[in-house]
Scaffold this motif. Structure first.
Motif, PDB file in Angstrom:
ATOM      1  N   ASP A 113       0.882  -1.160   0.000  1.00 28.12           N
ATOM      2  CA  ASP A 113       0.000   0.000   0.000  1.00 28.12           C
ATOM      3  C   ASP A 113       0.922   1.213   0.000  1.00 28.12           C
ATOM      4  OD1 ASP A 113      -1.626   2.162   0.553  1.00 28.12           O
ATOM      5  OD2 ASP A 113      -2.763   1.160   2.135  1.00 28.12           O
ATOM      6  N   THR A 162       0.520   4.164   0.521  1.00 29.93           N
ATOM      7  CA  THR A 162       0.307   5.168   1.558  1.00 29.93           C
ATOM      8  C   THR A 162       1.055   4.822   2.839  1.00 29.93           C
ATOM      9  OG1 THR A 162      -1.695   4.143   2.499  1.00 29.93           O
ATOM     10  CG2 THR A 162      -1.993   5.617   0.617  1.00 29.93           C
ATOM     11  N   GLN A 195     -11.424  11.509   1.896  1.00 29.86           N
ATOM     12  CA  GLN A 195     -11.123  11.359   0.470  1.00 29.86           C
ATOM     13  C   GLN A 195      -9.954  12.245   0.064  1.00 29.86           C
ATOM     14  OE1 GLN A 195     -15.124  12.274  -0.931  1.00 29.86           O
ATOM     15  NE2 GLN A 195     -15.355  10.186  -1.720  1.00 29.86           N
ATOM     16  N   ASP A 204      -7.498  13.339   2.057  1.00 24.32           N
ATOM     17  CA  ASP A 204      -6.265  12.789   2.644  1.00 24.32           C
ATOM     18  C   ASP A 204      -5.782  11.561   1.879  1.00 24.32           C
ATOM     19  OD1 ASP A 204      -6.367  14.749   4.579  1.00 24.32           O
ATOM     20  OD2 ASP A 204      -7.201  13.447   6.139  1.00 24.32           O
ATOM     21  N   ARG A 205      -6.718  10.706   1.477  1.00 27.52           N
ATOM     22  CA  ARG A 205      -6.347   9.448   0.839  1.00 27.52           C
ATOM     23  C   ARG A 205      -5.724   9.662  -0.538  1.00 27.52           C
ATOM     24  NH1 ARG A 205      -5.043   4.256   2.274  1.00 27.52           N
ATOM     25  NH2 ARG A 205      -5.258   2.925   0.455  1.00 27.52           N
ATOM     26  N   THR A 236      -1.871   8.783  -1.604  1.00 29.51           N
ATOM     27  CA  THR A 236      -1.608   7.794  -2.656  1.00 29.51           C
ATOM     28  C   THR A 236      -0.870   8.410  -3.837  1.00 29.51           C
ATOM     29  OG1 THR A 236      -3.618   6.581  -2.044  1.00 29.51           O
ATOM     30  CG2 THR A 236      -2.667   6.126  -4.212  1.00 29.51           C
TER      31      THR A 236
END
Length: 279
Positions: free
Chosen positions: A57, A59, A99, A101-102, A106
């Motif tokens: 991942d 992140t 949303q 932050d994600r 990414t």
């Protein structure tokens, strides 16, 4: 040239999958990251000696560094491809904090972390190539795409700066700016905000037609685009930018001409804020 080793993030679909497939077909080796190992099971089965999957991942910054260290510990890595990312659509105020932050974690922070982790290894081995998947949306902005554009405009500035820092070490960096392509990015993985009526019928929701395959498919061929990306590694010096797709190039040129025209009107204003000559 073949017989290279590539580290590619996000190989389960889209450009990552297209790149990996072509590279393995021509005899290169690929270390590919996926969110779930079953997404790469077919590649591991068909190319057990040439393909290795890493569950990652992007992140998770510590995990990114560990994955990069493992890749280089196994031998020379010639090309690092930062590909993992996704689209997020909706007016800015329709997006949730989560949303926002994600997608930053990414598309932007994840890419920055990958590149920073790879640079010491690339320097130690005497050079290599970094390819960052951006978008023509790193040069052009449309309503309803604000946070996606924020990540792509951000990574473009980062790569353009870092490319100048690492050129003396034989490290080339390329930003790939594709236009619309027939990948899962547009027709599968795109995330959409909880849309509100207040923006219905406005430019902020124009993207809904673009995401509907019934309105016509994107013109870009992912396989041809992947082949162009692979071919760029043989070009010296590394091209800083590659625009893929005629619509993407035309839109980029239009946006840049408009931007330059605006700046050309600013000479008097800009000069008026300098100290007078001699002071």
């Amino acid at each position: 040239m073949t017989d290279r080793t590539w580290l590619i993030t996000g190989v389960s679909s889209g450009f990552g999958r297209a790149l990996t497939t072509q590279l393995l077909e021509r005899g290169d080796r690929v270390i590919g990251t996926v969110r779930s190992r079953d997404k790469a099971a077919d590649l591991e089965k068909s190319h057990p000696e040439a393909f290795r999957a890493e569950v990652l991942d992007v992140t998770d910054t510590a995990a990114v560094r560990d994955a990069v260290d493992r890749a280089f510990a196994a031998g020379r890595v010639d090309v690092v491809v930062s590909n993992a990312g996704y689209g997020l659509f909706g007016a800015a105020e329709e997006l949730t904090d989560g949303q926002v932050d994600r997608i930053i974690a990414t598309n932007l922070t994840g890419s920055i972390t990958l590149i920073r982790a790879a640079l010491p290894h690339l320097r130690a081995q005497g050079g290599g190539r970094v390819i960052q998947l951006s978008s023509y949306g790193g040069q052009v902005a449309f309503p309803g795409n604000s946070l996606y554009h924020a990540t792509k405009w951000g990574i473009e500035g980062f790569v353009e700066s870092v490319a100048q820092e690492v050129a003396p070490f034989g490290i080339g960096m390329t930003l790939v700016e594709p236009g619309g392509a027939r990948t899962e990015f547009r027709y599968g993985s795109a995330q959409v905000a909880d849309l509100t009526d207040v923006y219905a019928g406005t430019p902020a929701h124009a993207f809904t037609a673009m995401l509907d395959p019934a309105g016509g498919l994107a013109p870009g061929d992912p396989r041809r685009m992947a082949a162009a990306i692979i071919g760029s590694v043989d070009v010296e010096p590394a091209p800083l930018r590659m625009v893929l797709g005629s619509q993407a190039l035309n839109s980029t040129l239009d946006a840049l001409r408009t931007r330059i025209g605006f700046f050309e009107t600013q000479h008097d204003l800009a000069a008026s804020t300098d100290f007078p000559t001699g002071e």
